[in-house]
Design a protein around this motif. Structure first.
Motif, PDB file in Angstrom:
ATOM      1  N   GLY A 149       0.823  -1.205   0.000  1.00 55.79           N
ATOM      2  CA  GLY A 149       0.000   0.000   0.000  1.00 55.79           C
ATOM      3  C   GLY A 149       0.860   1.258   0.000  1.00 55.79           C
ATOM      4  O   GLY A 149       2.046   1.203   0.279  1.00 55.79           O
ATOM      5  N   PRO A 150       0.260   2.382  -0.340  1.00 56.49           N
ATOM      6  CA  PRO A 150       1.019   3.628  -0.421  1.00 56.49           C
ATOM      7  C   PRO A 150       1.486   4.109   0.959  1.00 56.49           C
ATOM      8  O   PRO A 150       0.928   3.718   1.986  1.00 56.49           O
ATOM      9  CB  PRO A 150       0.022   4.612  -1.030  1.00 56.49           C
ATOM     10  N   ALA A 151       2.498   4.938   0.955  1.00 51.45           N
ATOM     11  CA  ALA A 151       2.998   5.543   2.196  1.00 51.45           C
ATOM     12  C   ALA A 151       2.091   6.716   2.545  1.00 51.45           C
ATOM     13  O   ALA A 151       2.200   7.783   1.960  1.00 51.45           O
ATOM     14  CB  ALA A 151       4.436   5.999   2.018  1.00 51.45           C
ATOM     15  N   LYS A 157       3.094   4.752  10.596  1.00 47.49           N
ATOM     16  CA  LYS A 157       3.018   3.381  11.107  1.00 47.49           C
ATOM     17  C   LYS A 157       2.646   2.347  10.058  1.00 47.49           C
ATOM     18  O   LYS A 157       2.842   1.156  10.267  1.00 47.49           O
ATOM     19  CB  LYS A 157       2.013   3.309  12.253  1.00 47.49           C
ATOM     20  N   ASP A 158       2.119   2.763   8.942  1.00 47.60           N
ATOM     21  CA  ASP A 158       1.503   1.807   8.030  1.00 47.60           C
ATOM     22  C   ASP A 158       2.271   1.478   6.756  1.00 47.60           C
ATOM     23  O   ASP A 158       1.898   0.553   6.065  1.00 47.60           O
ATOM     24  CB  ASP A 158       0.104   2.303   7.641  1.00 47.60           C
ATOM     25  N   TYR A 159       3.329   2.171   6.428  1.00 47.85           N
ATOM     26  CA  TYR A 159       3.992   1.858   5.157  1.00 47.85           C
ATOM     27  C   TYR A 159       5.198   0.945   5.364  1.00 47.85           C
ATOM     28  O   TYR A 159       5.817   0.909   6.408  1.00 47.85           O
ATOM     29  CB  TYR A 159       4.405   3.125   4.398  1.00 47.85           C
ATOM     30  N   SER A 160       5.486   0.184   4.329  1.00 48.50           N
ATOM     31  CA  SER A 160       6.630  -0.724   4.349  1.00 48.50           C
ATOM     32  C   SER A 160       7.916   0.074   4.145  1.00 48.50           C
ATOM     33  O   SER A 160       7.959   1.026   3.362  1.00 48.50           O
ATOM     34  CB  SER A 160       6.497  -1.753   3.222  1.00 48.50           C
ATOM     35  N   ARG A 161       8.947  -0.319   4.853  1.00 47.28           N
ATOM     36  CA  ARG A 161      10.273   0.309   4.692  1.00 47.28           C
ATOM     37  C   ARG A 161      11.141  -0.469   3.704  1.00 47.28           C
ATOM     38  O   ARG A 161      12.281  -0.121   3.450  1.00 47.28           O
ATOM     39  CB  ARG A 161      10.988   0.358   6.039  1.00 47.28           C
ATOM     40  N   ASP A 162      10.604  -1.535   3.125  1.00 47.62           N
ATOM     41  CA  ASP A 162      11.373  -2.387   2.229  1.00 47.62           C
ATOM     42  C   ASP A 162      11.777  -1.654   0.954  1.00 47.62           C
ATOM     43  O   ASP A 162      10.981  -0.928   0.362  1.00 47.62           O
ATOM     44  CB  ASP A 162      10.571  -3.636   1.864  1.00 47.62           C
ATOM     45  N   HIS A 163      13.023  -1.878   0.568  1.00 57.90           N
ATOM     46  CA  HIS A 163      13.540  -1.304  -0.667  1.00 57.90           C
ATOM     47  C   HIS A 163      14.646  -2.199  -1.216  1.00 57.90           C
ATOM     48  O   HIS A 163      15.113  -3.110  -0.539  1.00 57.90           O
ATOM     49  CB  HIS A 163      14.048   0.132  -0.453  1.00 57.90           C
ATOM     50  N   VAL A 164      15.029  -1.950  -2.448  1.00 58.97           N
ATOM     51  CA  VAL A 164      16.101  -2.695  -3.099  1.00 58.97           C
ATOM     52  C   VAL A 164      17.163  -1.693  -3.526  1.00 58.97           C
ATOM     53  O   VAL A 164      16.856  -0.647  -4.110  1.00 58.97           O
ATOM     54  CB  VAL A 164      15.588  -3.478  -4.328  1.00 58.97           C
ATOM     55  N   ILE A 165      18.416  -2.021  -3.220  1.00 59.27           N
ATOM     56  CA  ILE A 165      19.547  -1.191  -3.621  1.00 59.27           C
ATOM     57  C   ILE A 165      20.227  -1.908  -4.776  1.00 59.27           C
ATOM     58  O   ILE A 165      20.626  -3.070  -4.648  1.00 59.27           O
ATOM     59  CB  ILE A 165      20.516  -0.981  -2.441  1.00 59.27           C
ATOM     60  N   LYS A 166      20.331  -1.208  -5.909  1.00 64.43           N
ATOM     61  CA  LYS A 166      20.855  -1.821  -7.133  1.00 64.43           C
ATOM     62  C   LYS A 166      22.133  -1.106  -7.581  1.00 64.43           C
ATOM     63  O   LYS A 166      22.201   0.118  -7.567  1.00 64.43           O
ATOM     64  CB  LYS A 166      19.819  -1.724  -8.253  1.00 64.43           C
ATOM     65  N   MET A 167      23.112  -1.922  -7.965  1.00 64.95           N
ATOM     66  CA  MET A 167      24.341  -1.429  -8.560  1.00 64.95           C
ATOM     67  C   MET A 167      24.597  -2.288  -9.786  1.00 64.95           C
ATOM     68  O   MET A 167      24.585  -3.522  -9.681  1.00 64.95           O
ATOM     69  CB  MET A 167      25.504  -1.530  -7.564  1.00 64.95           C
TER      70      MET A 167
END
Length: 158
Positions: free
Chosen positions: A20-22, A26-36
Protein backbone atom coordinates in the motif's frame (compact mmCIF):
# COMPACT_ATOMS: atom_id res chain seq x y z
CA UNK A 1 48.85 16.20 -9.28
CA UNK A 2 45.18 15.45 -8.64
CA UNK A 3 43.66 12.22 -9.93
CA UNK A 4 40.32 12.05 -11.70
CA UNK A 5 37.34 11.65 -9.37
CA UNK A 6 35.71 8.24 -9.04
CA UNK A 7 31.98 7.97 -9.58
CA UNK A 8 29.60 5.50 -7.95
CA UNK A 9 26.04 4.93 -9.13
CA UNK A 10 23.41 3.34 -6.94
CA UNK A 11 19.70 3.02 -7.64
CA UNK A 12 17.39 2.68 -4.64
CA UNK A 13 13.88 1.45 -5.41
CA UNK A 14 11.14 1.41 -2.80
CA UNK A 15 9.43 -1.94 -3.26
CA UNK A 16 7.10 -1.61 -0.30
CA UNK A 17 4.27 -0.17 -2.35
CA UNK A 18 2.76 -3.64 -2.77
CA UNK A 19 1.67 -3.29 0.87
CA UNK A 20 0.00 0.00 0.00
CA UNK A 21 1.02 3.63 -0.42
CA UNK A 22 3.00 5.54 2.20
CA UNK A 23 0.24 7.54 3.90
CA UNK A 24 1.01 7.30 7.61
CA UNK A 25 4.19 6.65 9.57
CA UNK A 26 3.02 3.38 11.11
CA UNK A 27 1.50 1.81 8.03
CA UNK A 28 3.99 1.86 5.16
CA UNK A 29 6.63 -0.72 4.35
CA UNK A 30 10.27 0.31 4.69
CA UNK A 31 11.37 -2.39 2.23
CA UNK A 32 13.54 -1.30 -0.67
CA UNK A 33 16.10 -2.69 -3.10
CA UNK A 34 19.55 -1.19 -3.62
CA UNK A 35 20.85 -1.82 -7.13
CA UNK A 36 24.34 -1.43 -8.56
CA UNK A 37 24.90 -2.40 -12.17
CA UNK A 38 26.50 -5.81 -12.55
CA UNK A 39 26.20 -6.69 -8.85
CA UNK A 40 23.64 -8.60 -6.78
CA UNK A 41 20.80 -6.51 -5.39
CA UNK A 42 20.77 -5.68 -1.69
CA UNK A 43 17.45 -6.02 0.07
CA UNK A 44 17.05 -3.03 2.36
CA UNK A 45 14.73 -1.78 5.05
CA UNK A 46 15.01 0.49 8.05
CA UNK A 47 16.37 -0.60 11.40
CA UNK A 48 13.76 -2.67 13.28
CA UNK A 49 13.62 0.13 15.88
CA UNK A 50 12.19 2.31 13.11
CA UNK A 51 9.59 -0.22 11.97
CA UNK A 52 11.91 -2.01 9.54
CA UNK A 53 12.44 -5.64 8.57
CA UNK A 54 15.29 -7.17 10.61
CA UNK A 55 16.05 -9.69 7.83
CA UNK A 56 17.08 -6.89 5.43
CA UNK A 57 20.11 -4.59 5.40
CA UNK A 58 19.59 -1.14 6.90
CA UNK A 59 21.54 2.05 6.14
CA UNK A 60 23.15 2.10 9.58
CA UNK A 61 24.52 -1.44 9.18
CA UNK A 62 25.78 -0.58 5.71
CA UNK A 63 27.63 2.50 6.99
CA UNK A 64 29.43 0.45 9.65
CA UNK A 65 30.12 -2.27 7.06
CA UNK A 66 31.59 0.32 4.66
CA UNK A 67 33.97 1.61 7.33
CA UNK A 68 35.01 -1.92 8.26
CA UNK A 69 35.56 -3.10 4.68
CA UNK A 70 37.42 0.04 3.61
CA UNK A 71 39.77 -0.22 6.59
CA UNK A 72 40.37 -3.93 5.90
CA UNK A 73 41.20 -3.34 2.24
CA UNK A 74 43.72 -0.60 3.07
CA UNK A 75 45.18 -2.73 5.86
CA UNK A 76 45.70 -5.74 3.57
CA UNK A 77 47.42 -3.47 1.03
CA UNK A 78 49.71 -1.96 3.65
CA UNK A 79 50.63 -5.38 5.04
CA UNK A 80 51.56 -6.75 1.63
CA UNK A 81 53.81 -3.79 0.78
CA UNK A 82 55.50 -4.16 4.19
CA UNK A 83 56.27 -7.87 3.81
CA UNK A 84 53.54 -9.11 6.14
CA UNK A 85 51.46 -12.13 5.13
CA UNK A 86 47.88 -12.02 6.37
CA UNK A 87 46.29 -15.44 6.90
CA UNK A 88 42.97 -14.24 8.30
CA UNK A 89 41.17 -11.01 9.14
CA UNK A 90 37.88 -10.76 11.02
CA UNK A 91 36.43 -7.48 12.25
CA UNK A 92 33.62 -7.23 14.80
CA UNK A 93 32.79 -3.57 14.13
CA UNK A 94 30.33 -1.66 16.31
CA UNK A 95 28.60 1.62 15.53
CA UNK A 96 26.83 3.83 18.05
CA UNK A 97 24.06 6.18 16.96
CA UNK A 98 22.19 8.74 19.05
CA UNK A 99 18.68 9.94 18.31
CA UNK A 100 17.92 13.62 18.73
CA UNK A 101 14.83 15.17 20.30
CA UNK A 102 13.50 16.21 16.88
CA UNK A 103 13.44 12.60 15.63
CA UNK A 104 16.73 12.77 13.72
CA UNK A 105 20.01 11.31 14.79
CA UNK A 106 23.67 10.82 14.05
CA UNK A 107 26.46 8.36 14.60
CA UNK A 108 28.61 9.19 17.60
CA UNK A 109 31.34 6.61 16.97
CA UNK A 110 32.37 3.42 15.26
CA UNK A 111 34.85 1.00 16.77
CA UNK A 112 36.64 -1.51 14.58
CA UNK A 113 37.93 -4.63 16.35
CA UNK A 114 39.95 -6.56 13.76
CA UNK A 115 41.49 -9.89 14.70
CA UNK A 116 44.36 -10.49 12.31
CA UNK A 117 46.57 -13.58 11.96
CA UNK A 118 49.92 -12.73 10.33
CA UNK A 119 53.45 -13.87 9.62
CA UNK A 120 56.29 -13.27 10.37
CA UNK A 121 55.96 -12.90 14.13
CA UNK A 122 58.84 -10.41 14.12
CA UNK A 123 56.54 -7.91 12.36
CA UNK A 124 53.64 -8.15 14.84
CA UNK A 125 54.25 -4.63 16.19
CA UNK A 126 54.38 -3.21 12.67
CA UNK A 127 51.20 -5.12 11.78
CA UNK A 128 49.44 -3.49 14.72
CA UNK A 129 50.77 -0.03 13.83
CA UNK A 130 49.57 -0.35 10.23
CA UNK A 131 45.99 0.00 11.47
CA UNK A 132 46.65 3.72 12.03
CA UNK A 133 47.96 4.09 8.48
CA UNK A 134 44.96 2.18 7.12
CA UNK A 135 42.67 4.53 9.03
CA UNK A 136 44.45 7.59 7.63
CA UNK A 137 44.00 6.30 4.07
CA UNK A 138 40.45 4.91 4.33
CA UNK A 139 38.18 6.87 2.00
CA UNK A 140 35.09 6.21 4.08
CA UNK A 141 36.69 7.08 7.44
CA UNK A 142 37.92 10.32 5.88
CA UNK A 143 34.33 11.14 4.89
CA UNK A 144 32.56 10.86 8.23
CA UNK A 145 32.28 13.42 11.03
CA UNK A 146 32.50 11.07 14.02
CA UNK A 147 35.44 9.17 15.51
CA UNK A 148 36.40 5.78 14.10
CA UNK A 149 38.65 3.94 16.55
CA UNK A 150 40.51 0.63 16.37
CA UNK A 151 41.06 -2.18 18.84
CA UNK A 152 43.21 -4.58 16.80
CA UNK A 153 44.35 -7.98 17.99
CA UNK A 154 47.32 -9.55 16.22
CA UNK A 155 48.23 -13.23 16.37
CA UNK A 156 51.12 -14.83 14.51
CA UNK A 157 51.64 -17.96 12.44
CA UNK A 158 55.16 -18.65 13.71
Amino acid sequence: MSKSPHSYRVTTVWDGSAAGPAKSYKDYSRDHVIKMQGKPDLLGSSDPGFRGDASRHNPEDLLVASLSACHMLWYLHLCTVNGISVFSYTDQATGLMAETADGGGHFTSVTLAPKVHISPAAKANLAKALHQQAHAKCFIANSVNFPVTHQPEITTED
